[in-house]
Design a protein around this motif. Structure first.
Motif, PDB file in Angstrom:
ATOM      1  N   ASP A  99       4.795-103.167  18.300  1.00  0.00           N
ATOM      2  CA  ASP A  99       4.375-101.935  17.629  1.00  0.00           C
ATOM      3  C   ASP A  99       2.984-102.136  17.040  1.00  0.00           C
ATOM      4  N   ASN A 100       1.989-101.587  17.718  1.00  0.00           N
ATOM      5  CA  ASN A 100       0.598-101.701  17.278  1.00  0.00           C
ATOM      6  C   ASN A 100       0.134-100.485  16.485  1.00  0.00           C
ATOM      7  N   THR A 101       1.002 -99.510  16.297  1.00  0.00           N
ATOM      8  CA  THR A 101       0.618 -98.215  15.736  1.00  0.00           C
ATOM      9  C   THR A 101      -0.166 -98.303  14.434  1.00  0.00           C
ATOM     10  N   PRO A 102       0.292 -99.042  13.417  1.00  0.00           N
ATOM     11  CA  PRO A 102      -0.467 -99.039  12.163  1.00  0.00           C
ATOM     12  C   PRO A 102      -1.881 -99.595  12.338  1.00  0.00           C
ATOM     13  N   GLN A 105      -4.195 -97.062  14.434  1.00  0.00           N
ATOM     14  CA  GLN A 105      -4.689 -95.945  13.630  1.00  0.00           C
ATOM     15  C   GLN A 105      -5.915 -96.343  12.816  1.00  0.00           C
ATOM     16  N   ALA A 106      -6.018 -97.616  12.473  1.00  0.00           N
ATOM     17  CA  ALA A 106      -7.157 -98.088  11.689  1.00  0.00           C
ATOM     18  C   ALA A 106      -8.443 -98.164  12.511  1.00  0.00           C
ATOM     19  N   ILE A 107      -8.331 -98.304  13.836  1.00  0.00           N
ATOM     20  CA  ILE A 107      -9.548 -98.441  14.645  1.00  0.00           C
ATOM     21  C   ILE A 107      -9.779 -97.301  15.624  1.00  0.00           C
ATOM     22  N   VAL A 143      -2.074-106.430  19.427  1.00  0.00           N
ATOM     23  CA  VAL A 143      -2.112-107.181  18.169  1.00  0.00           C
ATOM     24  C   VAL A 143      -1.329-108.471  18.363  1.00  0.00           C
ATOM     25  N   ILE A 144      -1.944-109.568  17.955  1.00  0.00           N
ATOM     26  CA  ILE A 144      -1.284-110.869  17.994  1.00  0.00           C
ATOM     27  C   ILE A 144      -1.094-111.340  16.563  1.00  0.00           C
ATOM     28  N   GLU A 145       0.136-111.758  16.267  1.00  0.00           N
ATOM     29  CA  GLU A 145       0.449-112.326  14.960  1.00  0.00           C
ATOM     30  C   GLU A 145       0.587-113.838  15.137  1.00  0.00           C
TER      31      GLU A 145
END
Length: 176
Positions: A99-102, A105-107, A143-145
């Motif tokens: 889930d990359n949604t948050p 939205q920032a970029i 997104v990679i954590e």
């Protein structure tokens, strides 16, 4: 009060993200590719999740680092700050977030969107120049954590270097 020394270090990085030009914002990420060849590249630290003791980076889903982490999640992150005269080597476990949604939205309305809108994957030889497809950018955004398992922290000093091994179990001074 129980402290988490790994989290304390990561809190320092999180604070640095708000300081324009701070060296902790740029890291080197080392992975191993499918042929077993080490791959090191610079990445931008986008966020720090103090609840998960992790560093967040953004990339193109088609990039080699995504395939590397999916195949072998163990990786290393290196931070170097000349102002602090500190090097941090972090052993991490990487995972690609679903889930990359948050973060998207920032970029989505920034100049960074072009980083994910190239018509060909990163590393592709360009035959006819670079073209962009803004509509496809979101599907390429990834997104990679990087969950930090331990930190080898080195301070350089004319008076003598100092080094520590830091993990959730505690801090040990070690020979520099």
């Amino acid at each position: 009060m129980i402290t988490n020394p790994t989290r304390d270090c990561l809190a320092e990085v999180k604070t640095a993200l708000n300081q324009r030009g701070d060296a902790w914002r740029i890291a080197s990420l080392a992975t191993v590719d499918i042929q077993g060849i080490p791959q090191v590249r610079s990445v931008v630290v986008r966020d720090v999740n103090l609840t998960q003791d992790s560093i967040i980076i953004f990339t193109d889903r088609r990039s080699g680092k995504v395939a590397d982490i999916r195949q072998q999640p163990q990786c290393s992150v290196l931070l170097w700050c000349p102002d602090r005269q500190q090097q941090w080597r972090m052993h991490c476990i990487g995972r690609v977030l679903e889930d990359n949604t948050p973060y998207w939205q920032a970029i989505a309305n920034s100049r960074s969107i072009k980083d994910y809108a190239t018509s060909v994957p990163p590393g592709t030889t360009l035959e006819n120049g670079l073209t962009f497809d803004i509509v496809s950018a979101e599907q390429h955004f990834c997104v990679i954590e990087l969950e930090v398992r331990s930190i080898d922290r080195l301070w350089l000093s004319k008076e003598g270097h100092r080094r520590q091994h830091i993990s959730t179990d505690g801090v040990r001074d070690i020979c520099p």
